[in-house]
Design a protein around this motif. Structure first.
Motif, PDB file in Angstrom:
ATOM      1  N   GLN A   1       0.872  -1.165   0.000  1.00 56.77           N
ATOM      2  CA  GLN A   1       0.000   0.000   0.000  1.00 56.77           C
ATOM      3  C   GLN A   1       0.913   1.219   0.000  1.00 56.77           C
ATOM      4  O   GLN A   1       1.561   1.516   0.997  1.00 56.77           O
ATOM      5  CB  GLN A   1      -0.906   0.004   1.241  1.00 56.77           C
TER       6      GLN A   1
ATOM      7  N   SER B   1       1.685  -2.220   4.901  1.00 56.37           N
ATOM      8  CA  SER B   1       1.647  -0.775   5.063  1.00 56.37           C
ATOM      9  C   SER B   1       3.079  -0.242   5.131  1.00 56.37           C
ATOM     10  O   SER B   1       3.890  -0.725   5.919  1.00 56.37           O
ATOM     11  CB  SER B   1       0.910  -0.422   6.355  1.00 56.37           C
TER      12      SER B   1
ATOM     13  N   LYS C   1       4.905   3.051   6.087  1.00 60.81           N
ATOM     14  CA  LYS C   1       4.688   4.348   6.732  1.00 60.81           C
ATOM     15  C   LYS C   1       5.901   5.225   6.504  1.00 60.81           C
ATOM     16  O   LYS C   1       7.026   4.791   6.668  1.00 60.81           O
ATOM     17  CB  LYS C   1       4.445   4.162   8.221  1.00 60.81           C
TER      18      LYS C   1
ATOM     19  N   ASP D   1       1.341   5.154  -0.236  1.00 59.55           N
ATOM     20  CA  ASP D   1       0.632   6.429  -0.093  1.00 59.55           C
ATOM     21  C   ASP D   1       1.422   7.501  -0.830  1.00 59.55           C
ATOM     22  O   ASP D   1       2.215   8.221  -0.240  1.00 59.55           O
ATOM     23  CB  ASP D   1       0.462   6.792   1.378  1.00 59.55           C
ATOM     24  N   THR D   2       1.231   7.566  -2.137  1.00 58.17           N
ATOM     25  CA  THR D   2       1.925   8.542  -2.964  1.00 58.17           C
ATOM     26  C   THR D   2       0.902   9.431  -3.647  1.00 58.17           C
ATOM     27  O   THR D   2      -0.217   8.997  -3.937  1.00 58.17           O
ATOM     28  CB  THR D   2       2.807   7.850  -4.024  1.00 58.17           C
TER      29      THR D   2
ATOM     30  N   THR E   1      -7.398  -2.922   2.063  1.00 55.25           N
ATOM     31  CA  THR E   1      -7.745  -2.015   0.978  1.00 55.25           C
ATOM     32  C   THR E   1      -8.902  -2.635   0.190  1.00 55.25           C
ATOM     33  O   THR E   1      -9.294  -3.776   0.447  1.00 55.25           O
ATOM     34  CB  THR E   1      -6.547  -1.796   0.027  1.00 55.25           C
TER      35      THR E   1
END
Length: 127
Positions: free
Chosen positions: A43, A124, A126, A45-46, A117
């Protein structure tokens, strides 16, 4: 060190039943040396597609250049098993503890943070 690097990138296959199943899938991909497929199970986060592709390329390179040789020096990843799964109250995240056994007989445990998701459980990352 190997477990720490692997844990950062541990992930799942789409549609896995549980967070543990998904975490174990990433270790299977790592054991096979299929780092590109492993990275697809994160996953990320961009903010945009270009950033996501750059991050995936960086992670794949990191696996190939750092993780691969570390695993090789320990005789590879002989086996892995989920020994604990802690699901959050809302069921949207989990921490999976995986016991890793290397080809040289060494063992260690690694915690993998997972998120649920729309495509199933993913590891994940972070920032």
């Amino acid at each position: 060190m190997v477990a720490a690097v692997a844990a950062l990138f541990a992930a799942s296959c789409s549609g896995s039943q549980t967070a543990s199943d998904a975490a174990l899938n990433i270790y299977e991909l790592i054991a096979q040396g299929n780092y590109e497929a492993a990275v697809e199970e994160f996953q990320l986060d961009t903010p945009d597609t270009k950033s996501a592709e750059e991050t995936k390329a960086m992670l794949t390179s990191l696996f190939q250049e750092k993780l691969g040789p570390q695993l090789e020096s320990k005789g590879g990843l002989a086996s892995y098993e989920a020994v604990k799964e802690e699901l959050s109250e809302d069921g949207k995240s989990a921490k999976v503890t995986v016991k890793l056994t290397y080809g040289n007989g060494e063992t260690e445990e690694s915690d993998v943070d997972m998120v649920l998701t729309e495509n199933g459980w993913k590891a994940s990352i972070k920032k």
